[in-house]
Design a protein around this motif. Structure first.
Motif, mmCIF file in Angstrom:
data_model
loop_
_atom_site.group_PDB
_atom_site.id
_atom_site.type_symbol
_atom_site.label_atom_id
_atom_site.label_comp_id
_atom_site.label_asym_id
_atom_site.label_seq_id
_atom_site.Cartn_x
_atom_site.Cartn_y
_atom_site.Cartn_z
ATOM 1 N N ASP A 62 0.822 -1.211 0.000
ATOM 2 C CA ASP A 62 0.000 0.000 0.000
ATOM 3 C C ASP A 62 0.851 1.254 0.000
ATOM 4 N N HIS A 63 1.975 1.223 0.688
ATOM 5 C CA HIS A 63 2.885 2.359 0.642
ATOM 6 C C HIS A 63 4.282 1.949 1.091
ATOM 7 N N ILE A 64 5.239 2.836 0.799
ATOM 8 C CA ILE A 64 6.657 2.596 1.088
ATOM 9 C C ILE A 64 7.172 3.690 2.008
ATOM 10 N N VAL A 65 7.977 3.287 2.984
ATOM 11 C CA VAL A 65 8.689 4.256 3.813
ATOM 12 C C VAL A 65 10.180 4.074 3.573
ATOM 13 N N ALA A 66 10.897 5.176 3.532
ATOM 14 C CA ALA A 66 12.340 5.130 3.253
ATOM 15 C C ALA A 66 13.096 5.629 4.474
ATOM 16 N N ASN A 67 13.173 4.782 5.485
ATOM 17 C CA ASN A 67 13.848 5.153 6.725
ATOM 18 C C ASN A 67 15.150 4.390 6.876
ATOM 19 N N SER A 68 16.226 5.111 7.177
ATOM 20 C CA SER A 68 17.483 4.444 7.486
ATOM 21 C C SER A 68 17.425 3.939 8.924
ATOM 22 N N LEU A 69 18.499 3.313 9.375
ATOM 23 C CA LEU A 69 18.511 2.786 10.736
ATOM 24 C C LEU A 69 18.293 3.911 11.743
ATOM 25 N N GLU A 70 17.566 3.604 12.798
ATOM 26 C CA GLU A 70 17.284 4.617 13.806
ATOM 27 C C GLU A 70 17.147 3.971 15.180
ATOM 28 N N GLY A 71 17.367 4.786 16.230
ATOM 29 C CA GLY A 71 17.149 4.348 17.602
ATOM 30 C C GLY A 71 17.922 3.095 17.970
ATOM 31 N N GLU A 72 17.183 2.098 18.466
ATOM 32 C CA GLU A 72 17.802 0.842 18.908
ATOM 33 C C GLU A 72 18.454 0.093 17.754
ATOM 34 N N GLU A 73 17.951 0.309 16.541
ATOM 35 C CA GLU A 73 18.556 -0.345 15.380
ATOM 36 C C GLU A 73 20.025 0.064 15.229
ATOM 37 N N ILE A 74 20.324 1.331 15.476
ATOM 38 C CA ILE A 74 21.706 1.816 15.373
ATOM 39 C C ILE A 74 22.567 1.159 16.441
ATOM 40 N N GLU A 75 22.021 1.032 17.652
ATOM 41 C CA GLU A 75 22.759 0.375 18.729
ATOM 42 C C GLU A 75 23.033 -1.087 18.386
ATOM 43 N N THR A 76 22.003 -1.756 17.860
ATOM 44 C CA THR A 76 22.180 -3.161 17.473
ATOM 45 C C THR A 76 23.206 -3.296 16.364
ATOM 46 N N PHE A 77 23.115 -2.417 15.366
ATOM 47 C CA PHE A 77 24.085 -2.437 14.268
ATOM 48 C C PHE A 77 25.503 -2.259 14.795
ATOM 49 N N THR A 78 25.693 -1.282 15.684
ATOM 50 C CA THR A 78 27.026 -1.004 16.215
ATOM 51 C C THR A 78 27.602 -2.230 16.918
ATOM 52 N N LYS A 79 26.780 -2.879 17.745
ATOM 53 C CA LYS A 79 27.243 -4.076 18.455
ATOM 54 C C LYS A 79 27.576 -5.195 17.476
ATOM 55 N N ARG A 80 26.671 -5.434 16.518
ATOM 56 C CA ARG A 80 26.894 -6.516 15.553
ATOM 57 C C ARG A 80 28.117 -6.238 14.679
ATOM 58 N N PHE A 81 28.288 -4.986 14.289
ATOM 59 C CA PHE A 81 29.420 -4.618 13.439
ATOM 60 C C PHE A 81 30.735 -4.830 14.179
ATOM 61 N N GLU A 82 30.776 -4.410 15.446
ATOM 62 C CA GLU A 82 31.979 -4.608 16.248
ATOM 63 C C GLU A 82 32.291 -6.096 16.404
ATOM 64 N N GLN A 83 31.244 -6.904 16.633
ATOM 65 C CA GLN A 83 31.441 -8.351 16.755
ATOM 66 C C GLN A 83 31.995 -8.935 15.463
ATOM 67 N N MET A 84 31.468 -8.475 14.317
ATOM 68 C CA MET A 84 31.904 -9.011 13.037
ATOM 69 C C MET A 84 33.339 -8.606 12.717
#
Length: 281
Positions: A246-268
């Motif tokens: 029905d519709h599209i949203v174009a949102n980059s990572l935000e909030g807790e997603e950024i925290e999760t990304f940072t942790k996962r990226f550091e682990q990788m």
């Protein structure tokens, strides 16, 4: 409605385009981003997501590749050819990414209800429809002499142009596909054929590495006689997402997603460094 239709036709798609990030954008970042999105989508904090990404002159190795008898020499060969090398913390085998290869991740919720085959089938259906105006000959079966062969290889006339993988994180699943859009599929395959030749050096192994035949791989442009660009396929994907929701949203990572990304990226980064250090020992 059937399950596949429901998976592919959510009310909202979240669209993240990282196909023009440039050569400094690391494949390790992509894996961490997909993990963060899979967690958010699985917890219903984000709608179903579609992410596009391109990495320049990168070879992504799987864990079995890191166990090649002469892996250090094989990695040196790739670096001499101008490729950066990363090791992902999962199965699968080596894949080659460059500016003519578009990667798409479809990130679905309800991993416990949507089994792994549903995820693969959904991506196959998506890609078949994406190029339905150009061909009805896309098939999904293993091209055994390709690089990173798997049951959901996509091919036309026996020549592979795409491979699909899937990573399931908590309640979400990220189904990832690489699409050889332009350039020479055979040249990409030849480079990885040489990688395995150097890495094996005729030594016996318990694991069966692929016996790559560059003739069984090609880009979409080679197969279809087209002059598609990564940007063209990006636009096709966006149009299809718009048609299927029905519709599209174009949102980059935000909030807790950024925290999760940072942790996962550091682990990788740590895991990748450790894997490469073990190789060089």
């Amino acid at each position: 409605m059937n399950k596949l239709y429901d998976i592919l036709h959510p009310s909202t798609y979240r669209f993240i385009d990282q196909s023009n990030m440039g050569p400094t954008f690391s494949a390790l970042q992509s894996f961490a981003i997909d993990d963060a999105l899979a967690i958010a989508v699985g917890e219903k904090e984000s709608p179903t997501a579609a992410r596009l990404w391109v990495h320049h002159d990168t070879v992504v190795l799987g864990i079995p590749d890191a166990r090649l008898p002469n892996i250090s020499e094989a990695i040196d060969y790739l670096k001499e050819e101008g490729y950066q090398v990363v090791v992902r913390n999962s199965g699968g085998l080596a894949v080659l990414l460059d500016e003519g290869v578009l990667n798409l991740s479809l990130i679905f919720p309800d991993a416990k209800e949507v089994n792994i085959h549903d995820g693969y089938d959904a991506m196959v259906e998506f890609i078949k429809h994406l190029f339905s105006d150009l061909t009805d000959q896309i098939e999904a079966y293993e091209i055994t002499q390709s690089y990173c062969p798997g049951a959901y290889d996509l091919s036309i006339g026996g020549k592979k142009f795409a491979g699909i993988s899937q990573r399931r994180v908590k309640r979400g699943s990220a189904v990832q596909i690489y699409l050889d859009v332009s350039g020479s599929g055979a040249e990409r395959a030849a480079l990885l054929k040489n990688f395995y030749k150097v890495g094996l050096n005729d030594e016996p192994t318990r694991f069966q590495y692929p016996n790559i035949d560059p003739r069984v791989m090609a880009s979409l442009n080679e197969l279809l006689g087209t002059d598609l660009t990564v940007a063209d396929v990006r636009n096709r994907i966006l149009f299809q997402l718009n048609d299927w929701s029905d519709h599209i949203v174009a949102n980059s990572l935000e909030g807790e997603e950024i925290e999760t990304f940072t942790k996962r990226f550091e682990q990788m980064i740590v895991r990748n460094k450790k894997a490469l250090e073990q190789i060089n020992e």
